[in-house]
Scaffold this active site. Structure first.
Site, short mmCIF file in Angstrom:
data_model
loop_
_atom_site.label_atom_id
_atom_site.label_comp_id
_atom_site.label_asym_id
_atom_site.label_seq_id
_atom_site.Cartn_x
_atom_site.Cartn_y
_atom_site.Cartn_z
N GLU A 249 22.30 92.12 28.59
CA GLU A 249 21.74 90.96 27.52
C GLU A 249 20.61 91.64 26.75
O GLU A 249 20.15 92.85 26.94
CB GLU A 249 21.06 89.79 28.48
CG GLU A 249 22.25 89.08 29.12
CD GLU A 249 21.66 87.90 30.07
OE1 GLU A 249 20.49 87.72 29.84
OE2 GLU A 249 22.52 87.19 30.80
N HIS B 129 15.68 80.08 22.52
CA HIS B 129 16.98 80.92 22.72
C HIS B 129 17.73 80.74 21.39
O HIS B 129 17.80 79.68 20.86
CB HIS B 129 17.76 80.07 24.04
CG HIS B 129 18.93 81.03 24.35
ND1 HIS B 129 20.08 81.52 23.47
CD2 HIS B 129 19.29 81.65 25.73
CE1 HIS B 129 20.60 82.44 24.14
NE2 HIS B 129 20.25 82.56 25.39
N ARG C 27 14.69 88.26 22.38
CA ARG C 27 15.11 87.02 22.00
C ARG C 27 14.34 86.57 20.46
O ARG C 27 14.77 85.94 19.87
CB ARG C 27 14.97 86.08 22.96
CG ARG C 27 16.29 85.88 23.65
CD ARG C 27 15.94 84.95 24.87
NE ARG C 27 16.96 85.30 25.66
CZ ARG C 27 17.27 84.61 26.95
NH1 ARG C 27 16.10 83.91 27.11
NH2 ARG C 27 18.19 85.23 27.65
N HIS D 43 13.90 77.03 24.92
CA HIS D 43 14.42 77.37 26.15
C HIS D 43 13.52 77.73 27.26
O HIS D 43 14.00 77.36 28.61
CB HIS D 43 15.27 78.68 25.89
CG HIS D 43 16.01 79.42 26.81
ND1 HIS D 43 17.20 78.68 27.41
CD2 HIS D 43 16.02 80.44 27.70
CE1 HIS D 43 17.65 79.36 28.39
NE2 HIS D 43 17.13 80.45 28.43
N ARG E 12 9.60 86.52 27.31
CA ARG E 12 10.39 87.06 28.37
C ARG E 12 11.41 87.92 28.09
O ARG E 12 12.48 87.46 27.30
CB ARG E 12 10.57 85.65 29.17
CG ARG E 12 11.77 85.99 30.33
CD ARG E 12 11.87 84.79 31.26
NE ARG E 12 12.70 83.68 30.49
CZ ARG E 12 14.07 83.80 30.24
NH1 ARG E 12 14.77 84.41 31.32
NH2 ARG E 12 14.79 82.88 29.54
C1 SIN Z 1 21.41 83.13 28.96
O1 SIN Z 1 22.24 83.20 29.65
O2 SIN Z 1 21.37 83.51 27.71
C2 SIN Z 1 20.07 82.66 29.32
C3 SIN Z 1 19.47 83.76 30.37
C4 SIN Z 1 18.09 83.82 30.43
O3 SIN Z 1 17.47 82.71 29.74
O4 SIN Z 1 17.44 84.65 30.96
#
Ligand code: SIN
Length: 545
Positions: A114, A243, A289, A350, A385
């Site tokens: 991610e 998000h 993010r 988010h 975060r």
């Molecule tokens: C996501 O699946 O994008 C959310 C995961 C997160 O907020 O850490």
């Protein structure tokens, strides 16, 4: 009615359940949850849990990625503690029945990627990781004779020494002690007294303070608000994570398109089909993010479009259907086939990086009161975060709280034989004007979205402050006149959290992580590499009572 237990846990997500399962070894646990026990943000988490489990990974790399995302505000000791405890706690979840995806050939965890991570390190249960974790923890909790769930129960305020002996008795931050909470039983419409030797706030985040959010309806910042009113310090409330990719569709409410989709090669593009993230960061679509959300915001403002698009159509269709079954099916129900169509997306609120200040043992400054999970601010996330560090934080601090409490199990036992005053409803009557609640609720969320969003200015923050101040005053008058309902409590908490976010944002005169102000475009380490801490003891003590 009075309910006595050794441990009162407020909230039934991963933080609350993990605390409960451990504490049940030492006494009776009451878990209160304001709707059903499954109504927790954990249940909606898609991506997974970050932990160092890959052969090419290391604690140092996970620490470095977390610090980088946190943009100079993470507490390094906390980051190290969380990262190092991660792998063991993931394996503990497996032993509780959680079925993380493993590679068919090696049997080792299938590790996803991610934004902001330099290695593949996300353990997942496809795109329903939270649901898998929540289901198993609830099953284990239901098997325990020491754990009782109280559904449709919502904390009104904490039962503190200062509240019982009138507030004059306590004048500094660390003098107060928590003995449980007054709790609304929403089914019966009465307020019960829940007495406990230790209380743990695990109520999650506050996405509902914004008009558009990936969070479920329960995420109204209740724990942050009740904690703050009881004298717990809050920190870093200005750092609200948006998000980058929530589904944009008139009928879709709060549906997240996991960052794991970008981890699998998904790319953001505009309506003309131009990929744009290379303009913003060398890590492109897998930048942290804050960077991706700001880039989308910029593109939308430039083009005037309603959304951008996330394109994963180059990947094999069968693979996408099996890797993202929930996203595939949900999008299909809105007429979007992710194997063929780019997905319309927008950023949405988010995650709260700020919250109730909690130390390495999850202790707050109020004695016998702990905070774990998104409701807490431990220093792990700093100004932003890192993806999939949130469930990890909840696991680590649930264990830390348990260890701290377990060392004091003999203390405070006589509390359970004491009488505490019942909730006094005063002259409150039934309200026949719930339209006031609905209207104020809506106004807070719109104000926060329009004036306290991804890009902020002092002028807009001040405008937001005036509106929130007025609403808070109205709520205060309304609150004491009418019998308490869940809606009224939620509104009061939402207004408190909105106020804390706005005040914190006004204090920080720089741009850092999730707090971006074009009038102070740079990060200013000389003046602002400190947490923004607010406490009712600082100034307006009575404003929140
Ligand atoms: C996501 O699946 O994008 C959310 C995961 C997160 O907020 O850490």
């Amino acid at each position: 009615m009075d309910v006595f237990s050794d441990f009162l846990i407020i909230g039934s997500g991963i933080a609350g359940l993990s605390c409960a399962l451990r504490l049940a070894r030492h006494g009776k646990v009451s878990i209160i949850t304001k709707k059903s026990k499954l109504d927790a943000s954990t249940n909606f988490a898609q991506g997974g849990i970050a932990a160092v489990l890959g052969l090419n990974d290391s604690f140092d790399l996970h620490v470095k990625d977390t610090l980088e995302a946190g943009d100079g505000l993470c507490h390094e000791d906390v980051v190290k503690m969380v990262v190092e405890r991660g792998p063991r706690l993931i394996n503990e979840l497996v032993s509780l029945g959680v079925d993380f995806k493993t590679a068919a050939d090696t049997g080792s965890f299938d590790l996803g990627r991610e934004g902001g991570h330099s290695r593949n390190r996300i353990v997942h249960a496809l795109d329903v990781t939270g649901r898998e974790v929540e289901k198993n923890l609830i099953n284990r909790a239901e098997e325990s004779p020491n754990i009782t769930f109280y559904e449709n129960h919502m904390a009104v305020d904490l039962l503190t020494r200062s509240r019982i002996f009138r507030r004059g008795a306590v004048t500094t931050e660390s003098e107060d002690t928590c003995w449980g909470a007054y709790v609304l039983d929403a089914h019966h419409g009465r307020v019960d007294t829940f007495v406990a030797r230790f209380t743990i706030i695990c109520t999650g985040g506050a996405g509902k303070v914004y008009l558009y959010t990936s969070n479920p309806d329960i995420a109204g910042g209740d724990g942050m608000a009740i904690g703050f009113r009881a004298g717990v310090k809050v920190a870093n409330m200005e750092f609200v994570q948006f998000h980058p990719t929530c589904l944009f569709h008139p009928h879709a409410k709060n549906f997240l398109i996991s960052e794991a989709v970008r981890g699998e090669g998904g790319r953001l593009m505009d309506a003309q089909g131009c990929y744009f993230m290379e303009k913003y960061h060398p890590r492109k679509d897998l930048a942290a993010r804050d960077i991706v959300a700001r880039a989308i915001d910029r593109e939308l403002k430039k083009s005037g479009a309603d959304c951008v698009y996330l394109d994963i159509t180059h990947r094999d269709a069968d693979y996408l259907r099996s890797r993202f079954p929930n996203i595939y099916q949900t999008c299909l129900s809105y007429g979007i086939d992710i194997t063929k169509d780019p997905i319309p997306v927008v950023p949405a609120a988010h995650y709260m990086c700020g919250g109730l200040v909690a130390d390495l043992s999850a202790r707050t400054n109020v004695n016998r009161l702990y905070a774990v999970g998104e409701a807490a601010c431990t220093g792990l996330h700093g100004a932003n975060r890192l993806a999939s560090n949130s469930l990890l934080e909840a696991l680590v601090f649930a264990e830390a709280a348990y260890q701290d409490i377990a060392a004091q199990t003999e203390e405070n036992k006589d509390l359970l034989n004491k009488d505490f005053p019942s909730w006094d409803p005063g002259g409150a009557t039934d309200s026949d004007e719930s339209v006031v609640v609905t209207h104020n609720w809506d106004e807070i969320r719109r104000t926060m979205w329009n004036y306290v969003g991804i890009v902020r200015t002092t002028k807009r923050l001040i405008r937001a402050k005036h509106r929130i101040d007025n609403i808070r005053q109205e709520i205060d008058e309304y609150y004491w006149d009418f019998l308490i309902t869940r809606d009224l409590l939620e509104l009061r908490n939402l207004a408190t959290v909105a106020d804390l976010i706005v005040r914190s944002a006004l204090i920080r005169k720089e741009s850092r992580g999730l707090h971006y102000m074009p009038e102070y475009p740079q990060r200013d380490d000389e003046n602002w590499s400190v947490d923004t801490v607010l406490s009712i003891y600082d100034s307006n003590h009575d404003r929140y009572r």
